[in-house]
Design a protein around this motif. Structure first.
Motif, short mmCIF file in Angstrom:
data_model
loop_
_atom_site.label_atom_id
_atom_site.label_comp_id
_atom_site.label_asym_id
_atom_site.label_seq_id
_atom_site.Cartn_x
_atom_site.Cartn_y
_atom_site.Cartn_z
N LEU A 1 48.44 94.29 25.84
CA LEU A 1 48.54 94.67 27.24
C LEU A 1 47.92 96.05 27.37
CD1 LEU A 1 51.06 92.66 26.73
CD2 LEU A 1 51.97 93.63 28.82
N ASP A 2 46.83 96.16 28.12
CA ASP A 2 46.11 97.42 28.28
C ASP A 2 46.02 97.75 29.76
OD1 ASP A 2 45.25 97.91 25.43
OD2 ASP A 2 44.33 95.96 25.75
N ILE A 3 46.33 99.01 30.07
CA ILE A 3 46.36 99.47 31.46
C ILE A 3 45.44 100.67 31.62
CG2 ILE A 3 47.82 100.33 33.34
CD1 ILE A 3 50.19 98.97 31.97
N LEU B 1 44.59 88.86 34.19
CA LEU B 1 45.06 90.15 34.70
C LEU B 1 46.42 89.99 35.37
CD1 LEU B 1 41.77 91.26 36.52
CD2 LEU B 1 42.48 91.94 34.22
N LEU B 2 47.17 91.08 35.39
CA LEU B 2 48.41 91.17 36.17
C LEU B 2 48.25 92.32 37.16
CD1 LEU B 2 51.18 90.59 33.46
CD2 LEU B 2 50.48 89.02 35.28
N ILE B 3 48.39 92.02 38.45
CA ILE B 3 48.15 93.00 39.50
C ILE B 3 49.48 93.30 40.18
CG2 ILE B 3 46.72 93.58 41.48
CD1 ILE B 3 45.16 92.76 38.96
N PRO B 4 49.86 94.56 40.30
CA PRO B 4 51.10 94.89 41.03
C PRO B 4 50.99 94.45 42.49
CG PRO B 4 50.30 96.77 39.76
CD PRO B 4 49.22 95.75 39.73
N VAL C 1 46.97 95.41 34.75
CA VAL C 1 47.27 95.10 33.35
C VAL C 1 46.26 94.07 32.85
CG1 VAL C 1 49.02 94.34 31.71
CG2 VAL C 1 49.71 95.50 33.82
N VAL C 2 45.59 94.41 31.76
CA VAL C 2 44.62 93.51 31.14
C VAL C 2 45.30 92.80 29.97
CG1 VAL C 2 42.38 93.37 30.02
CG2 VAL C 2 42.75 95.05 31.82
N LEU C 3 45.27 91.48 29.98
CA LEU C 3 45.91 90.68 28.94
C LEU C 3 44.86 90.10 27.99
CD1 LEU C 3 48.42 88.61 31.12
CD2 LEU C 3 48.89 90.72 29.88
N SER C 4 45.14 90.19 26.71
CA SER C 4 44.26 89.58 25.71
C SER C 4 45.08 89.27 24.46
CB SER C 4 43.08 90.51 25.36
OG SER C 4 43.55 91.73 24.81
N TYR C 5 44.52 88.44 23.62
CA TYR C 5 45.20 88.03 22.38
C TYR C 5 44.21 88.07 21.22
CZ TYR C 5 47.74 85.14 19.00
OH TYR C 5 48.37 84.67 17.87
N ASP C 6 44.62 88.71 20.15
CA ASP C 6 43.81 88.78 18.93
C ASP C 6 44.47 87.90 17.88
OD1 ASP C 6 42.27 89.34 16.76
OD2 ASP C 6 42.56 91.51 16.79
N GLY C 7 43.88 86.74 17.62
CA GLY C 7 44.45 85.82 16.65
C GLY C 7 43.82 85.92 15.27
N GLY C 8 43.35 87.12 14.91
CA GLY C 8 42.70 87.30 13.62
C GLY C 8 43.64 87.24 12.44
N HIS D 1 48.78 101.43 26.40
CA HIS D 1 48.58 100.27 25.52
C HIS D 1 49.93 99.76 25.01
CE1 HIS D 1 44.30 101.35 25.38
NE2 HIS D 1 44.71 102.59 25.18
N VAL D 2 50.06 98.43 24.99
CA VAL D 2 51.23 97.76 24.44
C VAL D 2 50.74 96.66 23.51
CG1 VAL D 2 53.34 96.47 24.95
CG2 VAL D 2 52.54 98.22 26.55
#
Length: 300
Positions: free
Chosen positions: A172-174, A74-77, A88-95, A160-161
């Motif tokens: 990046l999801d908020i 996570l990224l917290i202000p 901000v929720v961070l994740s990676y989809d390596g599909g 969403h980014v």
């Protein structure tokens, strides 16, 4: 006693010369997603590692919904403690690699209709907070939706980014409220400057055929499975037009057509003899030499 007074300053001098252990600083990037992504810390945000997200959310988020899974943390202000208004929720989809060939055909109305038809439960989607937009220079896709939560009492925001890479997509999801939208968009340049694909893992490093790809497209990143309902043909057409599919078809054509082409441009085999033609006679054997001088004795 005098000896002790001499030894103590000497020991202190030696200890002061020993370098202290190296510590992470604000300039030290963090390696994420199997070294495919680096996160450079920023004083404006606090990073919560993936292993600490559950405890943080239980203490500071109080069971509120998240947009996406926090696989990378996570990224917290900074300054929003003890309970941040958004994170901000961070994740990676390596599909696989996602192509941007459909960037010029993003239909915001059709995508919104697909999202509404797929989301029959709560919260209720009401429209775009930020219509989909794509930056082809950084290969970044951004969109945001607004919805009514808690029985219509909350005007919720899902921002969403998506950063496209060689073998996957960084997410990046908020989850926030609509009144946080100006703040989030103001912080977005700082957020995006913190995250980079490592050399060899960017979008332009993709190698067709060698790297795995998915026929998803940008529309699929936004609407996901909702495209199957009402937009399946467009989704399939985007996949057929993808670069990997075109290369695969070209390789198959060459492989299947190579035997036929070799018949015309390859070496010609020797002609076979006709069936009604007699085979050539074998060459005559040399005559046997016969001795007519009579019987020869053993001493002749």
């Amino acid at each position: 006693m005098r000896l002790l007074n001499l030894v103590i300053p000497l020991v202190c001098a030696l200890l002061s010369g020993i370098p202290s252990p190296a510590r992470a600083t604000e300039e030290t990037p963090l390696s994420l997603a199997d070294k495919a992504v680096t996160l450079t810390p920023n004083p404006a945000f606090r990073y919560v590692a993936a292993g600490d997200t559950k405890a943080f959310l239980e203490r500071h988020w109080r069971g509120r919904p998240l947009a996406g899974g926090a696989g990378l943390g996570l990224l917290i202000p900074v300054g929003s403690a003890p309970e941040p208004a958004w994170l901000v929720v961070l994740s990676y989809d390596g599909g696989g690699h996602v192509s941007d060939l459909d960037a010029g055909r993003l239909d915001a109305d059709a995508l919104l209709a697909a999202l509404k038809s797929a989301g029959g439960g709560t919260p209720r989607l009401t429209g775009w907070a930020q219509p989909p937009r794509y930056d082809d220079s950084s290969h970044t896709l951004v969109w945001a939706t607004r919805s009514l939560a808690d029985g219509g009492a909350v005007d919720a925001l899902d921002y969403h980014v998506r950063l496209l890479g060689r073998r996957g997509v960084l997410n990046l999801d908020i989850a926030a409220r609509m009144n946080d939208l100006p703040t989030i968009e103001g912080e977005m340049p700082a957020l995006l400057s913190m995250i980079r694909f490592t050399p060899g893992n960017g979008y332009r490093d993709y190698v067709a055929i060698a790297d795995r790809s998915v026929t998803l497209g940008l529309s699929g990143l936004i609407a996901g499975d909702a495209l199957v309902k009402g937009g399946l043909l467009d989704h399939l057409w985007a996949g057929i037009r993808s670069q990997s599919f075109i290369y695969l078809v070209a390789v198959l054509i060459v492989m299947l057509g190579a035997p036929r082409l070799s018949r015309y441009w390859g070496p010609k085999p020797p002609p076979a003899p006709a069936r009604d033609q007699e085979p050539p006679a074998p060459p005559p054997s040399p005559p046997r030499h016969e001795d007519h001088d009579g019987h020869k004795g053993p001493w002749s």
